[in-house]
Write a protein that holds these residues in place. Structure first.
Motif, PDB file in Angstrom:
ATOM      1  N   PRO A 303     -32.711  34.198  33.047  1.00 45.58           N
ATOM      2  CA  PRO A 303     -33.435  34.839  34.094  1.00 45.58           C
ATOM      3  C   PRO A 303     -32.320  35.517  35.050  1.00 45.58           C
ATOM      4  O   PRO A 303     -32.673  36.460  35.683  1.00 45.58           O
ATOM      5  CB  PRO A 303     -34.064  33.710  34.973  1.00 45.58           C
ATOM      6  CG  PRO A 303     -34.258  32.853  33.714  1.00 45.58           C
ATOM      7  CD  PRO A 303     -33.226  32.775  32.858  1.00 45.58           C
ATOM      8  N   ASP A 304     -31.273  35.146  35.123  1.00 45.09           N
ATOM      9  CA  ASP A 304     -30.033  35.620  36.120  1.00 45.09           C
ATOM     10  C   ASP A 304     -29.431  36.661  35.472  1.00 45.09           C
ATOM     11  O   ASP A 304     -28.723  37.520  36.250  1.00 45.09           O
ATOM     12  CB  ASP A 304     -29.210  34.303  36.482  1.00 45.09           C
ATOM     13  CG  ASP A 304     -29.756  33.368  37.086  1.00 45.09           C
ATOM     14  OD1 ASP A 304     -30.814  33.471  37.594  1.00 45.09           O
ATOM     15  OD2 ASP A 304     -28.958  32.216  37.503  1.00 45.09           O
ATOM     16  N   SER A 346     -26.955  39.429  26.245  1.00 46.93           N
ATOM     17  CA  SER A 346     -26.468  38.165  26.518  1.00 46.93           C
ATOM     18  C   SER A 346     -25.331  38.116  27.517  1.00 46.93           C
ATOM     19  O   SER A 346     -24.412  38.861  27.246  1.00 46.93           O
ATOM     20  CB  SER A 346     -26.322  37.240  25.408  1.00 46.93           C
ATOM     21  OG  SER A 346     -25.789  36.105  25.723  1.00 46.93           O
ATOM     22  N   ALA A 347     -25.240  37.431  28.664  1.00 49.68           N
ATOM     23  CA  ALA A 347     -23.885  37.593  29.537  1.00 49.68           C
ATOM     24  C   ALA A 347     -23.888  36.180  30.225  1.00 49.68           C
ATOM     25  O   ALA A 347     -24.250  35.823  31.268  1.00 49.68           O
ATOM     26  CB  ALA A 347     -23.963  38.718  30.489  1.00 49.68           C
ATOM     27  N   ASN A 348     -23.084  35.570  29.495  1.00 56.61           N
ATOM     28  CA  ASN A 348     -22.968  33.932  30.076  1.00 56.61           C
ATOM     29  C   ASN A 348     -21.960  33.615  30.687  1.00 56.61           C
ATOM     30  O   ASN A 348     -20.713  34.199  30.644  1.00 56.61           O
ATOM     31  CB  ASN A 348     -22.791  33.168  28.476  1.00 56.61           C
ATOM     32  CG  ASN A 348     -24.109  32.713  27.994  1.00 56.61           C
ATOM     33  OD1 ASN A 348     -25.215  32.117  28.683  1.00 56.61           O
ATOM     34  ND2 ASN A 348     -24.555  33.029  26.844  1.00 56.61           N
ATOM     35  N   ASP A 349     -21.896  32.695  31.539  1.00 60.35           N
ATOM     36  CA  ASP A 349     -21.075  32.239  32.664  1.00 60.35           C
ATOM     37  C   ASP A 349     -21.153  30.652  32.676  1.00 60.35           C
ATOM     38  O   ASP A 349     -22.220  30.181  33.258  1.00 60.35           O
ATOM     39  CB  ASP A 349     -21.177  33.079  33.884  1.00 60.35           C
ATOM     40  CG  ASP A 349     -20.446  32.536  34.993  1.00 60.35           C
ATOM     41  OD1 ASP A 349     -19.485  31.715  34.861  1.00 60.35           O
ATOM     42  OD2 ASP A 349     -20.343  33.229  36.147  1.00 60.35           O
ATOM     43  N   TYR A 350     -20.114  29.957  32.294  1.00 62.26           N
ATOM     44  CA  TYR A 350     -20.140  28.526  32.360  1.00 62.26           C
ATOM     45  C   TYR A 350     -20.425  28.009  33.776  1.00 62.26           C
ATOM     46  O   TYR A 350     -20.570  26.891  34.064  1.00 62.26           O
ATOM     47  CB  TYR A 350     -19.165  28.037  31.651  1.00 62.26           C
ATOM     48  CG  TYR A 350     -17.650  28.080  32.128  1.00 62.26           C
ATOM     49  CD1 TYR A 350     -17.461  27.336  33.220  1.00 62.26           C
ATOM     50  CD2 TYR A 350     -16.742  29.052  31.578  1.00 62.26           C
ATOM     51  CE1 TYR A 350     -16.027  27.554  33.798  1.00 62.26           C
ATOM     52  CE2 TYR A 350     -15.549  29.159  32.089  1.00 62.26           C
ATOM     53  CZ  TYR A 350     -15.225  28.275  32.915  1.00 62.26           C
ATOM     54  OH  TYR A 350     -13.809  28.401  33.641  1.00 62.26           O
ATOM     55  N   THR A 354     -25.211  29.264  32.682  1.00 65.17           N
ATOM     56  CA  THR A 354     -26.030  29.992  31.833  1.00 65.17           C
ATOM     57  C   THR A 354     -26.079  29.246  30.403  1.00 65.17           C
ATOM     58  O   THR A 354     -26.753  29.697  29.429  1.00 65.17           O
ATOM     59  CB  THR A 354     -25.946  31.252  31.838  1.00 65.17           C
ATOM     60  OG1 THR A 354     -24.588  31.506  31.649  1.00 65.17           O
ATOM     61  CG2 THR A 354     -26.175  31.774  33.550  1.00 65.17           C
ATOM     62  N   VAL A 355     -24.805  28.795  29.972  1.00 71.00           N
ATOM     63  CA  VAL A 355     -24.594  28.564  28.528  1.00 71.00           C
ATOM     64  C   VAL A 355     -25.421  27.490  28.173  1.00 71.00           C
ATOM     65  O   VAL A 355     -25.587  27.283  26.930  1.00 71.00           O
ATOM     66  CB  VAL A 355     -22.920  27.990  28.248  1.00 71.00           C
ATOM     67  CG1 VAL A 355     -22.193  29.112  28.696  1.00 71.00           C
ATOM     68  CG2 VAL A 355     -22.664  26.908  29.056  1.00 71.00           C
TER      69      VAL A 355
END
Length: 559
Positions: A303-304, A346-350, A354-355
């Motif tokens: 969602p972010d 997909s744009a992940n940020d630990y 979001t992972v």
């Protein structure tokens, strides 16, 4: 039992079974056939932004999907890292080779400065700008029926390398951010701005600001060429941006100028990014030629993600997707079932956790594939690490990677989204216009080649190998991996690259994900493709580790 008494009835039965198969050939199991890449039947000429693969080879390989032979300039005219290209020679080459082309994709930075890196440092006074403008007018006059599709890049906010001194460069960046916020009408620390203006030397400040003023005047002249009808289309890209900066002030000035000139929005386009622009313009041209506006359904891993601003970007993921879809001539749809393809971002940020949703993301992608939906996957990582990407989980879950219509995870969000949207559009449009089953097979094969090129570089090299290679180089005494001495160590550096990547390739091409066959549904009929093997050619194209030249050769069979 008298077995001889059974022979005659058995022979009769076999005889009639043979006759049935002859009269019903569709009942026989289909034989596998080797599939070759698409054979180009259209010509387009490219003056690339620079000699790096994303700016040149991506366009060549992407063009092949839709049947374009992309003509590129000879190496001796092209820039090479910090050495600018031969601008006079490049203009002569373009004028001599544009005949017979369907269109020309033209980098203004290459024709004027000799490439993107040269454009960041060199100056182009009014006389040089006018010489280029007159050249473009003459090029159009000599070839009035060939569309001139030009693109120009706004300078990034990082100070020129000729402005020396760590603290002064740092102060100029801080000054740019404050001026950007001030221009946007936001409150700023006026005391800090005054301190920075006093700390920065007048010469450095003047040189820094003059770079943007010069570029603004150049782009206004190019916009006027669109109004004259010299340029068919002009795309203005923004290189390595931030949300608030002096480049955004220039961009606002240009937008006001475009409105004052009353130009249609599809004739002059402002976008974020640089390296992917030629490829997206090729996709847009192909769509225009075929009267095709792809319907794209955009969905996100978290969602972010829509509101996330990734590194080196001035806008968020959602706005970037809007820009790139509009740039290729597409339109967004809220109906996934009606979409020509799904753009999965997909744009992940630990650091933001979001992972933790990655397993759910894999299930979503598996469901889309099971439904037969074409998916273009953008697989970004905030920290450029494998642990933040989706691909390793897809491989672990035996996801059929050949079902993906596109994959991209290279560098910035604009690069990756633009590349994925453009190649998915080229593939979709080409399949809609294929004239035979053989052509449909070739289009799919060309697309699979591009797909595996991106997976091997964007994931295996940039998320797995680059840090290891940089660390090894530094242990050997190289403190700056962006300025290697490949003249003396080319063999060693490339051997290290090839050994590392061949290990990944060996595991990848024997995985269930890679070997899984995929069913393709096209207007020319359905077929199943299996990639049986994959070889790769790779090297460092420039004396740095930031990018690699990589070309795969998949061995594909169809049933």
């Amino acid at each position: 039992m008298n077995y001889k008494s059974l022979i005659r009835p058995l022979l009769i039965l076999l005889f009639f079974m043979g006759l049935w198969h002859l009269s019903h050939p569709f009942a026989a199991p289909s034989a596998a056939e080797t599939v070759s890449a698409n054979v180009p039947d259209k010509n387009i000429i490219l003056v690339p932004l620079d000699g790096r693969p994303p700016c040149k080879q991506f366009v060549v390989d992407g063009g092949a999907i839709a049947g374009f032979h992309v003509l590129t300039p000879p190496t001796e005219l092209q820039d090479y890292y910090s050495a600018p290209g031969d601008t006079a020679g490049m203009r002569h080459w373009l004028a001599e080779n544009i005949k017979g082309q369907q269109a020309a994709l033209i980098s203004i930075d290459q024709l004027l400065y000799g490439g993107l890196l040269a454009a960041r440092e060199k100056e182009a006074p009014p006389a040089q700008q006018e010489a280029l403008i007159n050249y473009l007018r003459q090029l159009h006059a000599d070839n009035p029926n060939i569309p001139l599709l030009a693109f120009s890049i706004l300078p990034r906010q990082t100070p020129q390398d000729t402005i020396d001194g760590y603290q002064e460069r740092k102060d100029l960046l801080a000054y740019s951010r404050l001026k950007g916020r001030q221009a946007a009408g936001l409150a700023i620390n006026e005391t800090e701005l005054a301190r920075l203006e006093a700390a920065i030397s007048p010469a450095s400040k003047e040189k820094y600001l003059a770079h943007f003023a010069e570029n603004e005047e150049l782009n206004k002249k190019l916009i006027k060429l669109v109004k004259e009808g010299v340029l068919t289309k002009l795309v203005l890209g923004q290189d390595d941006g931030e949300e608030y900066s002096i480049p955004n002030i220039e961009k606002a000035h240009l937008r006001e100028f475009m409105q004052a000139e009353n130009l249609p929005s599809h004739k002059v386009i402002l976008t974020h990014g640089a390296d992917e622009i030629a490829l997206t313009m090729l996709a847009a041209f192909h769509n225009e030629q075929n009267h095709f506006a792809p319907n794209v359904y955009v969905t996100y891993n978290h969602p972010d993600t829509p509101d996330t601003i990734m590194p080196y970007m001035a806008i968020d993921m959602q706005e970037t997707a809007h820009e790139k879809i509009a740039l290729i001539g597409g339109q967004e749809t809220s109906d996934a079932a009606a979409a020509d393809y799904i753009l999965y971002l997909s744009a992940n940020d630990y650091e933001k956790d979001t992972v933790s949703k990655r397993s759910t993301n894999v299930q979503e992608l598996q469901k889309l594939t099971a439904q037969g939906r074409p998916v273009a996957l953008v697989d970004l990582s905030k920290h450029f690490t494998a642990q933040e990407t989706l691909l390793p989980l897809l491989l672990d879950k035996n996801f059929p990677v050949n079902s993906l219509t596109a994959y991209a995870g290279w560098n910035t969000a604009s690069n990756a989204i633009g590349t994925a949207a453009a190649t998915a559009s080229l593939y979709t449009s080409a399949q809609k216009n294929a004239l035979s089953r053989k052509e449909a097979l070739g289009i799919a094969a060309s697309n699979l080649k591009f797909l595996h090129n991106r997976i091997l570089e964007d994931y295996f090299y940039l998320k797995e190998d680059i840090d290891t290679i940089n660390h090894t180089l530094k242990k050997a005494g190289y403190q700056n991996t962006a300025d290697l001495d490949l003249e003396h160590n080319w063999r060693w550096a490339n051997n290290m690259l090839q050994q590392s990547m061949q290990k990944h390739l060996a595991a990848y091409k024997h995985s269930k994900s890679f070997l899984a066959p995929h069913d393709f549904h096209t207007p020319q009929g359905d077929f199943t493709l299996t990639v049986k093997d994959l070889t790769v050619e790779l090297s460092f194209p420039w004396p740095r580790t930031f990018e690699i030249y990589l070309e795969t050769a998949p061995y594909i069979v169809a049933q």
